[in-house]
Design a protein around this motif. Structure first.
Motif, PDB file in Angstrom:
ATOM      1  N   CYS A 101     -20.605  42.401 -38.352  1.00 30.00           N
ATOM      2  CA  CYS A 101     -20.578  42.028 -39.738  1.00 30.00           C
ATOM      3  C   CYS A 101     -21.304  40.767 -40.132  1.00 30.00           C
ATOM      4  CB  CYS A 101     -18.876  41.845 -40.077  1.00 30.00           C
ATOM      5  SG  CYS A 101     -18.021  40.318 -39.369  1.00 30.00           S
ATOM      6  N   GLU A 102     -21.123  40.528 -41.539  1.00 29.61           N
ATOM      7  CA  GLU A 102     -22.098  39.476 -42.013  1.00 29.61           C
ATOM      8  C   GLU A 102     -21.137  38.136 -41.536  1.00 29.61           C
ATOM      9  OE1 GLU A 102     -23.604  39.091 -45.988  1.00 29.61           O
ATOM     10  OE2 GLU A 102     -23.284  41.138 -46.183  1.00 29.61           O
ATOM     11  N   ALA A 103     -21.674  37.023 -41.358  1.00 33.16           N
ATOM     12  CA  ALA A 103     -20.992  35.728 -40.983  1.00 33.16           C
ATOM     13  C   ALA A 103     -21.409  34.557 -41.170  1.00 33.16           C
ATOM     14  CB  ALA A 103     -20.646  35.879 -39.337  1.00 33.16           C
ATOM     15  N   GLU A 104     -20.787  33.453 -41.221  1.00 34.38           N
ATOM     16  CA  GLU A 104     -20.997  32.267 -41.807  1.00 34.38           C
ATOM     17  C   GLU A 104     -20.487  31.105 -40.660  1.00 34.38           C
ATOM     18  OE1 GLU A 104     -23.183  29.388 -44.430  1.00 34.38           O
ATOM     19  OE2 GLU A 104     -23.051  31.600 -44.786  1.00 34.38           O
ATOM     20  N   ALA A 118     -15.731  34.981 -26.435  1.00 37.57           N
ATOM     21  CA  ALA A 118     -14.258  35.276 -26.818  1.00 37.57           C
ATOM     22  C   ALA A 118     -14.206  35.263 -28.360  1.00 37.57           C
ATOM     23  CB  ALA A 118     -13.595  33.853 -26.358  1.00 37.57           C
ATOM     24  N   MET A 119     -14.800  34.655 -29.250  1.00 42.18           N
ATOM     25  CA  MET A 119     -14.946  34.901 -30.515  1.00 42.18           C
ATOM     26  C   MET A 119     -15.381  36.348 -30.884  1.00 42.18           C
ATOM     27  SD  MET A 119     -16.266  31.435 -32.317  1.00 42.18           S
ATOM     28  CE  MET A 119     -15.768  30.118 -32.182  1.00 42.18           C
ATOM     29  N   LYS A 120     -16.260  36.862 -30.356  1.00 42.34           N
ATOM     30  CA  LYS A 120     -16.997  38.276 -30.707  1.00 42.34           C
ATOM     31  C   LYS A 120     -15.576  39.281 -30.126  1.00 42.34           C
ATOM     32  CE  LYS A 120     -20.215  41.389 -28.611  1.00 42.34           C
ATOM     33  NZ  LYS A 120     -21.100  42.087 -29.977  1.00 42.34           N
ATOM     34  N   LYS A 121     -15.081  39.301 -29.163  1.00 37.46           N
ATOM     35  CA  LYS A 121     -14.009  39.947 -28.685  1.00 37.46           C
ATOM     36  C   LYS A 121     -12.756  40.008 -29.587  1.00 37.46           C
ATOM     37  CE  LYS A 121     -15.058  40.248 -23.600  1.00 37.46           C
ATOM     38  NZ  LYS A 121     -15.123  41.733 -23.532  1.00 37.46           N
ATOM     39  N   ALA A 122     -12.457  38.658 -30.153  1.00 34.33           N
ATOM     40  CA  ALA A 122     -11.284  38.647 -30.985  1.00 34.33           C
ATOM     41  C   ALA A 122     -11.547  39.347 -32.385  1.00 34.33           C
ATOM     42  CB  ALA A 122     -11.136  37.217 -31.340  1.00 34.33           C
ATOM     43  N   VAL A 123     -12.823  39.383 -32.838  1.00 36.07           N
ATOM     44  CA  VAL A 123     -13.416  39.946 -34.170  1.00 36.07           C
ATOM     45  C   VAL A 123     -13.196  41.402 -33.916  1.00 36.07           C
ATOM     46  CG1 VAL A 123     -15.168  40.398 -35.738  1.00 36.07           C
ATOM     47  CG2 VAL A 123     -14.633  38.028 -35.084  1.00 36.07           C
ATOM     48  N   GLU A 124     -13.718  41.826 -32.900  1.00 33.05           N
ATOM     49  CA  GLU A 124     -13.772  43.288 -32.544  1.00 33.05           C
ATOM     50  C   GLU A 124     -12.365  43.983 -32.289  1.00 33.05           C
ATOM     51  OE1 GLU A 124     -16.741  43.262 -28.993  1.00 33.05           O
ATOM     52  OE2 GLU A 124     -18.357  43.403 -30.364  1.00 33.05           O
ATOM     53  N   ALA A 125     -11.474  43.002 -31.987  1.00 34.25           N
ATOM     54  CA  ALA A 125     -10.029  43.586 -31.526  1.00 34.25           C
ATOM     55  C   ALA A 125      -9.291  43.624 -32.962  1.00 34.25           C
ATOM     56  CB  ALA A 125      -9.616  42.728 -30.488  1.00 34.25           C
ATOM     57  N   LEU A 126      -9.690  43.208 -34.011  1.00 27.65           N
ATOM     58  CA  LEU A 126      -8.804  43.280 -35.226  1.00 27.65           C
ATOM     59  C   LEU A 126      -8.694  44.684 -35.443  1.00 27.65           C
ATOM     60  CD1 LEU A 126     -10.781  40.578 -37.405  1.00 27.65           C
ATOM     61  CD2 LEU A 126      -8.245  40.532 -36.567  1.00 27.65           C
ATOM     62  N   VAL A 157     -12.073  32.724 -37.997  1.00 30.51           N
ATOM     63  CA  VAL A 157     -12.274  32.770 -36.542  1.00 30.51           C
ATOM     64  C   VAL A 157     -12.285  31.578 -35.840  1.00 30.51           C
ATOM     65  CG1 VAL A 157     -13.501  33.873 -34.488  1.00 30.51           C
ATOM     66  CG2 VAL A 157     -13.642  34.914 -36.679  1.00 30.51           C
ATOM     67  N   ASP A 158     -11.723  31.116 -34.719  1.00 30.27           N
ATOM     68  CA  ASP A 158     -11.860  29.845 -34.027  1.00 30.27           C
ATOM     69  C   ASP A 158     -11.386  29.979 -32.716  1.00 30.27           C
ATOM     70  OD1 ASP A 158     -12.164  27.233 -33.630  1.00 30.27           O
ATOM     71  OD2 ASP A 158     -10.404  26.267 -34.795  1.00 30.27           O
ATOM     72  N   GLU A 159     -11.651  28.777 -31.887  1.00 31.86           N
ATOM     73  CA  GLU A 159     -11.008  29.114 -30.281  1.00 31.86           C
ATOM     74  C   GLU A 159     -10.336  27.788 -30.098  1.00 31.86           C
ATOM     75  OE1 GLU A 159     -12.775  26.733 -28.251  1.00 31.86           O
ATOM     76  OE2 GLU A 159     -14.120  26.139 -30.101  1.00 31.86           O
ATOM     77  N   ASN A 196     -20.896  25.236 -35.459  1.00 30.01           N
ATOM     78  CA  ASN A 196     -22.099  25.623 -36.041  1.00 30.01           C
ATOM     79  C   ASN A 196     -22.790  26.574 -35.340  1.00 30.01           C
ATOM     80  OD1 ASN A 196     -22.652  24.369 -33.593  1.00 30.01           O
ATOM     81  ND2 ASN A 196     -23.638  22.479 -34.219  1.00 30.01           N
ATOM     82  N   LYS A 197     -22.270  27.527 -34.634  1.00 29.67           N
ATOM     83  CA  LYS A 197     -22.907  28.620 -33.763  1.00 29.67           C
ATOM     84  C   LYS A 197     -22.194  29.809 -34.204  1.00 29.67           C
ATOM     85  CE  LYS A 197     -25.762  26.329 -30.533  1.00 29.67           C
ATOM     86  NZ  LYS A 197     -25.526  24.976 -31.165  1.00 29.67           N
ATOM     87  N   LEU A 198     -22.977  31.166 -34.184  1.00 29.77           N
ATOM     88  CA  LEU A 198     -22.402  32.438 -34.655  1.00 29.77           C
ATOM     89  C   LEU A 198     -22.378  33.074 -33.374  1.00 29.77           C
ATOM     90  CD1 LEU A 198     -23.985  33.053 -38.007  1.00 29.77           C
ATOM     91  CD2 LEU A 198     -21.715  32.368 -37.748  1.00 29.77           C
TER      92      LEU A 198
END
Length: 199
Positions: free
Chosen positions: A120-123, A93-101, A18-20, A113-115
């Motif tokens: 789901c689990e994330a790093e 935006a990142m959250k929405k992108a992951v949820e749209a998969l 995931v990136d922006e 450096n921020k989640l």
């Protein structure tokens, strides 16, 4: 371009990168992308989108969309950016992108450096777009989408030359902003725009 992270992902079936793109500009949306690559269908030449030419990014974006197991793009507009600030808008935006998969990931690798708040689990991985293939793929999709949005905005507001500087605070952009004042797509809480609006 190598995957050089020290996280054992063998136990996870679907790992999303995931990136922006678009945190720094004074105008338009912030765009995030999420990508689950298909290891059996590798894509050559993935790298941090900033290190690639526009032509190479566009070619890779097409390949990613055709060959990845799943991909998605999400955008957060300037009004929301002004309301909740650019960091929160980027994370949203990142959250929405992951949820749209279409395939729900069981692990997400996030550039920076921020989640974001994910189910789901994330790093978080600093400079992940130069270190992890799936994050690089997400950075390419986000950048190509954001650049296309700026081309579209250029057609609407040609006086700002958004096709040249993509909304970043370059000398050209600052001079044109001074001359014409902000357009509705400018981020009103960003310093240079705010100062003009305050007169």
């Amino acid at each position: 371009m190598i995957d050089d992270i020290e996280i054992d992902l063998k136990n996870y079936r679907f790992v999303a990168g995931v990136d922006e793109a678009g945190r720094g500009p004074l105008v338009g949306s912030v765009v995030a992308a999420a990508v689950i690559l298909d290891e059996e269908n590798p894509i050559e030449g993935l790298n941090d989108s900033k290190k690639l030419t526009a032509k190479k990014r566009e070619k890779l974006a097409l390949e990613i969309k055709l060959q990845a197991k799943s991909w998605s793009i999400a955008t957060i507009g300037p009004e929301v950016i002004d309301e909740i600030n650019i960091l929160q808008a980027s994370l949203l935006a990142m959250k929405k992108a992951v949820e749209a998969l279409v395939i729900a990931p069981d692990f997400a690798l996030i550039d920076g450096n921020k989640l974001p708040d994910l189910s789901c689990e994330a790093e978080a991985i600093v400079k992940g777009d130069a270190r992890v293939k799936s994050i690089a793929a997400a950075s390419i999709l986000a950048k190509v989408e954001r650049d296309q949005q700026m081309q579209d905005l250029h057609k609407e507001y040609p006086q700002y030359e958004f096709d040249r500087h993509k909304g970043y605070p370059t000398k050209v952009h600052m001079a044109l902003l001074e001359e014409h004042g902000p357009c509705p797509e400018h981020r009103k809480t960003f310093g240079p725009v705010r100062r003009l609006l305050e007169g």
